[in-house]
Structure formats: C-alpha cells, structure tokens
Design an enzyme around this catalytic site. Structure first.
Site, short mmCIF file in Angstrom:
data_model
loop_
_atom_site.label_atom_id
_atom_site.label_comp_id
_atom_site.label_asym_id
_atom_site.label_seq_id
_atom_site.Cartn_x
_atom_site.Cartn_y
_atom_site.Cartn_z
N TYR A 1 41.55 56.11 43.10
CA TYR A 1 42.29 55.90 41.87
C TYR A 1 43.52 55.04 42.16
O TYR A 1 44.12 55.16 43.23
CB TYR A 1 42.74 57.24 41.28
CG TYR A 1 41.61 58.11 40.80
CD1 TYR A 1 41.11 57.99 39.51
CD2 TYR A 1 41.04 59.07 41.65
CE1 TYR A 1 40.07 58.81 39.07
CE2 TYR A 1 40.01 59.89 41.21
CZ TYR A 1 39.53 59.75 39.92
OH TYR A 1 38.51 60.54 39.48
N CYS B 1 31.96 76.86 52.37
CA CYS B 1 31.21 77.12 51.15
C CYS B 1 29.82 76.51 51.28
O CYS B 1 29.66 75.40 51.77
CB CYS B 1 31.94 76.51 49.95
SG CYS B 1 33.63 77.11 49.75
N ASP C 1 28.81 68.89 42.74
CA ASP C 1 28.50 67.63 43.41
C ASP C 1 27.19 67.82 44.18
O ASP C 1 27.02 68.79 44.92
CB ASP C 1 29.62 67.25 44.38
CG ASP C 1 30.91 66.90 43.66
OD1 ASP C 1 30.84 66.13 42.69
OD2 ASP C 1 31.98 67.41 44.04
#
Length: 371
Positions: A114, A130, A294
């Site tokens: 960005y 995770c 994702d």
C-alpha cells in the site's frame, strides 16, 4: 481434528464464573509424540503427523493447551492449532504465497504493498502455529530472524521512504522478540518524522500471555500512536490470563484492535462470531478485521464461502453493538489489497435508494434530494 460446523456449545465468558481455570501445562508441545502424550491426538495418528511436521511447524503453548476441551472431538480451540493430515492435501485454488508478499519486498523483511504503509517482518517465529496460516510455508521455530545488518537496512528503508506513514510489525509474531530488540525497533521507528503510526500484529496476548512482562511493556513506550492488533478466533481465547495481559497492555497506553479469520468449525455461526466479538470488547479490544480465509496450501477444510460469511454478518447486524463490528475483507491474490465483503443493506433504485432496516428487514425508500 474432524471437520464440522462451528461449535456453538455455550461457554461462560471470562469473569462469568468464580471457578478457577485449570492450571496451564508446563511446556509448549512441538511434535506429534508430545501431542499424543498430552492426549491431544490419538496414537495411531502420529505417523501421518510426523510426515506433516516435516513441512509445517507445530507449537501448542501451555496457555492454549489449557483452553482445549479434550472431551469434545470438534473443539474449536483444538481445531485451530492441532495438526491434521488433511493439511498435506493442496487444493487447486491454493497458493504458496496467497497474499503475494514476495513481489512487494524492496529489502529483506519489508513488504510495501500500500502507498502509505508497509510491513516490517523482523522474525518468522510464533508462539503457536495456526493450521490455517497464510505464511505457513515460511514460519517456524528456526525463526527467520533478521540479522543486525538486515534489520538496520529495513529500518533505513522506512526512514528513506517518506510516503510511508505507518509501520506494521508482523512476521511471525513481533512480541516473540526480546524486549531489548523490540525496544530498539520501536525507538528507531519512533524517531522517523514521517511515521505517524506503529502497529503490531500478535497472537501473544492470547497464546502466550506470560510474555506480557514489565520489560516488554517498557519496550513499547513511544510518543507515536501505537496499536496492537490481537489475533483471536474464538471467545474462549479470552480467558483469565489473556484478559490480564490485555489489561496490562491497555494500562500501558497501547490501543488494542482485534483481527479474526472466518473459520469453518471455529466461528462460522452468528452465535460463535457474536460471542467472539463480545469477548473482544469485554477485554478492551476493538474488532477491526474479519478475514476471509487466505488460500494457503492445505487449508481448504477451514474455508467458509463468502456468501455464508455475509449471511452470518447480516444476522448479527442490529443485534450486536456497532463497537463490535469489524470490516469483513478478502486479501486478493496478486497483491491487489483487501477488498471489503460486508453485507449490503442498500440498493440503488434509479436516483433513490432502497435501504433495508437490520432490525425489521423491511426496505424503505430513501429518496434523492430535490434538484
């Protein structure tokens, strides 16, 4: 863990009971044999998980172990963290770099996607791994720690890039750094005049709350606006130790935000997601992002269709305080950025709008102003 829908069995939120929580186990579990000994996977699953462990890291810290309901085969905490051989199956839609970090890396450890903000990844180690992580192929216990020279080059890049107004520490988990190294990074970033905001993304407050020490709090001291975005996906993650760690952070002047991933079998129901957002707010954490999964390799068992996610949020609108409302986003492949996905309550009808009330579901015409 077996597949299934979100666990909606009621659980008391932290503070709702005087009963003391179970004592946390003593050490982090890092291999299938340790998971078998702890009663978290059956012995006959160990050989398959050994193959999995050659590719993807395992870590289940004491605070997380204490939250797992071993009597529940669909426990939503275990589902997030306990490995499953299904992770060895890569679906056609899955990508090794689903958010496209690599093409936007001007120097090692920096991702500049960005215009006004950039990521700083000082290490690739986490307190817990995770099973749906979008960086699962690069994170692990070897740490991916930037060398002193690489870290200084990354910090110099921020100093030399005036269009960047926000530095986002991620990884890995930046709160796994020593207070000395973390404090150095915060001081260097704080000294850059064009940086207005420093943000950190972390699982530590809920997965390893014992790391929130006075030394770590001191390392976070800055005159800049500093935000900590806490990753949690189920209300039970905000147990007593996590609440205490978050109180300490808030007391030190750290602004707390929450980010979650919409996960099948963890929070894909209005009840589970509503409890999560309420638990966040009770712990002084403002829900910020709800991520669509994702598509990293081996994560298909967690994916919730966007249509289902929108329906869940629509069911919560008007029944959950606006303070608890995150932005539902999809991080588009190829580095195109996060696209909002939230449910629509307004439809254009010529120059007018038909706006549906979330409490009664009845559309009302909102006429265009005259002239």
């Amino acid at each position: 863990m077996p597949d299934g829908s979100a666990n909606t069995k009621p659980h008391a939120l932290p503070g709702a009971s005087d009963r003391a929580p179970p004592a946390a186990p003593a050490r982090t579990l890092r291999d299938p044999a340790a998971l078998v000994r702890a009663g978290l996977v059956p012995a006959d699953a160990a050989s398959g998980l050994e193959r999995l462990a050659e590719t993807y890291a395992i870590a289940v810290p004491p605070a997380v172990q204490a939250l797992i309901d071993r009597a529940d085969p669909a426990d939503p905490i275990a589902r997030q963290y306990i490995p499953d051989v299904a992770e060895l199956d890569t679906a056609p839609q899955e990508r090794s770099d689903p958010t496209s970090d690599a093409p936007f890396t001007p120097v090692r450890g920096v991702v500049h996607r960005y215009p006004d903000r950039a990521l700083l990844k000082p290490l690739l180690a986490c307190p817990v791994y995770c099973r749906f992580c979008f960086r699962r192929e690069v994170v692990g216990p070897d740490g991916g720690l930037l060398s002193e020279a690489e870290l200084e080059a990354a910090l110099d890049w921020f100093a030399a890039t005036p269009e960047v107004r926000e530095a986002i520490l991620t990884g890995g988990d930046p709160l796994m750094l020593s207070p000395r190294r973390l404090g150095h990074i915060i001081r260097r970033l704080s000294a850059i005049p064009h940086l207005d905001i420093i943000r950190l993304h972390s699982r530590v407050p809920v997965a390893a709350p014992e790391r929130i020490t006075p030394d770590l709090l001191a390392a976070l001291e800055t005159e800049k606006a500093l935000f900590l975005c806490v990753h949690a996906n189920h209300a039970r993650e905000f147990a007593g130790p996590a609440r205490a760690a978050l109180r300490a952070l808030a007391g030190a002047g750290v602004a707390l935000l929450g980010q979650s991933v919409l996960l099948r079998g963890v929070n894909n129901s209005p009840e589970a997601l509503g409890e999560l957002f309420r638990a966040m707010l009770a712990a002084r954490v403002k829900p910020y992002y709800l991520h669509q999964l994702d598509r990293a390799p081996g994560t298909a068992r967690f994916e919730v269709p966007i249509s289902e996610g929108r329906a869940i949020l629509r069911a919560l609108r008007g029944r959950l305080t606006g303070l608890a409302w995150p932005t539902y986003v999809l991080d588009l492949p190829g580095g195109a950025g996060k696209a909002p996905l939230g449910p629509d309550f307004a439809v254009a009808d010529g120059a007018d709008w038909l706006v549906e009330g979330p409490l009664d579901g009845v559309p009302q015409r909102h006429a265009a102003p005259p002239g």
